[in-house]
Design an enzyme around this catalytic site. Structure first.
Site, mmCIF file in Angstrom:
data_model
loop_
_atom_site.group_PDB
_atom_site.id
_atom_site.type_symbol
_atom_site.label_atom_id
_atom_site.label_comp_id
_atom_site.label_asym_id
_atom_site.label_seq_id
_atom_site.Cartn_x
_atom_site.Cartn_y
_atom_site.Cartn_z
ATOM 1 C CE LYS A 32 15.405 5.762 -0.978
ATOM 2 N NZ LYS A 32 14.519 6.750 -1.644
ATOM 3 C CE LYS A 48 8.035 6.797 -1.754
ATOM 4 N NZ LYS A 48 9.463 7.128 -1.663
ATOM 5 C CB SER A 67 13.494 13.635 5.816
ATOM 6 O OG SER A 67 12.741 14.100 4.728
HETATM 7 N N1 GLU Z 1 10.398 10.521 -1.107
HETATM 8 C C1 GLU Z 1 11.789 10.608 -0.806
HETATM 9 C C2 GLU Z 1 12.458 9.273 -1.061
HETATM 10 O O1 GLU Z 1 11.989 8.469 -1.821
HETATM 11 C C3 GLU Z 1 12.054 11.181 0.579
HETATM 12 C C4 GLU Z 1 11.536 10.403 1.712
HETATM 13 C C5 GLU Z 1 11.655 11.097 3.066
HETATM 14 O O2 GLU Z 1 12.257 12.148 3.144
HETATM 15 O O3 GLU Z 1 11.117 10.544 4.025
HETATM 16 O O4 GLU Z 1 13.518 9.013 -0.582
#
Ligand code: GLU
Length: 478
Positions: free
Chosen positions: A102, A114, A369
């Site tokens: 991503k 994660k 973020s």
């Molecule tokens: N939990 C979100 C995602 O799956 C945001 C992750 C982030 O901002 O680091 O993309």
């Protein structure tokens, strides 16, 4: 490469990480990198499983939790923390891997990570949640799995700004210093958060869908009109991502025909007022019985409703081989991570459904973020230096035009023209640019190689290319 037990299981049995590997392998065929390099990009670098005791009521309970750093080719590693009873090591590994790809897809210069804590947050008191969050953070600190330049968590399913504030505070207690706030994102604005982060994933979903339905050639293939106006949308999951996706899509001209949550779903083909449902849920504790909308008892039945765009915005594994054939939507827009299994994807593709893949579509959260992290490290709010200067220039331009034409401009247009950009304007502008740019990059990769079957494969190809380039630049692989 000799695989560890978990990776062998992921390749053999059904597993979420196995699904991600599957998607990766299908895309890797369209690249020319050596197998060793592809293995390095594909598998998780560091997996940390911990157990710690927490006092819950008058009992002591052992909580199981994880943090996985899938990649460290760029630092910090980045990704949310999930609180759910369904958390497993396999799930956290899959989600960490998706973060790597991503970030690469939207050019956010981070590795992927994660976290997961296996608890039911709805059954915990606020104090218990605070203890669990602070203890989890302390465990991460012990093993150097958190820090502004190491690994930066964020909200995910079951967590939000409150948990991020506890994490930042705990981290700062162990590592006092001016950059401590950069150890986590998604914080409340008062604790170093950034305006626009809460709605960022949903806003990104909106930009992504708007971009996709804006391509006349692609819409023609789906026998749909170009543009968002009048498109019938089903939203599965009414948490932060589902709510904001629905809100922005509605504002953009779409009609929200159904919304589902775990307690059930509401359906109204004439369209549902999204803010109204949120208010109703806050008042009654459920989305059911909303005005004239029809109740649907089993929330997953809404996946099969006749609509143009289906937005799964809850959890993984929602569109699977058991229901894929019954899906009537022409576009599946993956606001959640991993909502479509590879088996379901094959079925949908036979029906010519356009899938907007998670690793692109829900990247708005991590994009903002990234902006929050930049803000924390630069110690200045975006717009603080330039806003008034911009306004001065704009005012001078507007007044000179008015003087030259001898007429005052329309008051509304004038106020827009004279405004300087503040933090939220800049965040939304950066997010919009990111989502537009990445969509066309993915679409172009797919159009260039006719053998690439779908946008997911194209997105993976782009991600693999970008990550491989950073390894090759170091001369690690020939
Ligand atoms: N939990 C979100 C995602 O799956 C945001 C992750 C982030 O901002 O680091 O993309």
């Amino acid at each position: 490469m000799l695989l560890d037990d978990e990776d062998i299981t992921a390749q053999r049995e059904h597993s979420f990480f196995g699904d991600v590997i599957n998607y990766f392998d299908s895309a890797a065929k369209f690249t020319k990198y050596p197998e060793g390099l592809l293995d390095q990009i594909k598998f998780c670098n560091s997996v940390y499983r911990m157990k710690f005791p927490v006092r819950m009521g008058n009992k002591i309970e052992t909580v199981v939790a994880y943090r996985v750093e899938h990649s460290q080719h760029k630092l910090p590693a980045k990704g949310g923390i999930r609180y759910s009873t369904a958390v497993t090591q396999d799930e956290v590994k899959a989600l960490a891997a998706l973060m790597t790809f991503k970030c690469a897809v939207v050019d956010v210069p981070f590795g992927g990570a994660k976290g997961g804590v296996k608890i039911d947050p709805k059954k915990c008191t606020e104090l218990e949640l605070e203890h669990i969050t602070r203890r989890y953070t302390a465990e991460l600190v012990k093993k150097n799995f958190i820090g502004p330049g190491v690994d930066v968590p964020a909200p995910d399913y079951g967590t939000g700004p409150r948990e991020m504030a506890w994490i930042a505070d705990t981290y700062a207690a162990f590592n006092p210093g001016i950059d401590a706030a950069g150890c986590v994102t998604g914080k409340p604005v008062s604790q170093g958060g950034i305006r626009g982060r809460t709605e960022a994933t949903g806003r990104g979903v909106f930009y992504g869908i708007r971009e996709a339905v804006g391509v006349a050639e692609d819409m023609k293939k789906l026998k749909l009109k170009t543009g968002l106006s009048g498109k019938r949308v089903v939203i599965q999951g009414f948490g932060n991502v589902g709510f904001h996706s629905a809100k922005f899509l509605l504002e953009g001209g779409a009609v929200i025909v159904a919304i589902g949550e775990y307690e059930g779903a509401v359906y109204d083909p004439r369209g549902i007022d999204v803010e109204g449902v949120l208010k109703h849920r806050k008042e009654t504790g459920s989305i059911l019985n909303y005005k004239k909308a029809k109740n649907i008892k089993r929330t997953n039945d809404i996946l099969e409703i006749d609509c143009d765009i289906l937005v799964p915005a809850a959890l993984e594994n929602q569109v699977h081989s058991g229901n894929a054939a019954k899906i009537k939507a022409k576009i599946v827009a993956e606001a959640a991570n991993g909502p479509t299994t590879p088996q379901a994807e094959k079925i949908l593709e036979k029906k010519d459904v356009l899938i907007l893949p998670d690793l692109y579509l829900n990247a708005g959260g991590v994009t903002v973020s990234y902006f929050e992290w930049l803000k924390n490290l630069s110690h200045v709010r975006f717009g603080r230096l330039g806003k008034r200067h911009e306004e001065l220039i704009n005012r001078t331009v507007v007044e000179s035009i008015e003087k030259a034409v001898g007429k005052n401009l329309d008051a509304k247009a004038k106020s827009i023209l004279m405004q300087g950009a503040d933090e939220e304007d800049l965040v939304n502008s950066g997010l919009e640019e990111t989502m537009i740019q990445a969509y066309h990059e993915i679409r172009e990769t797919k159009s260039k190689d006719k053998k690439i079957p779908d946008l997911r494969t194209a997105a993976f190809v782009n991600a693999i290319d970008k990550i491989a380039t950073s390894y090759l630049a170091l001369g690690i692989f020939p």
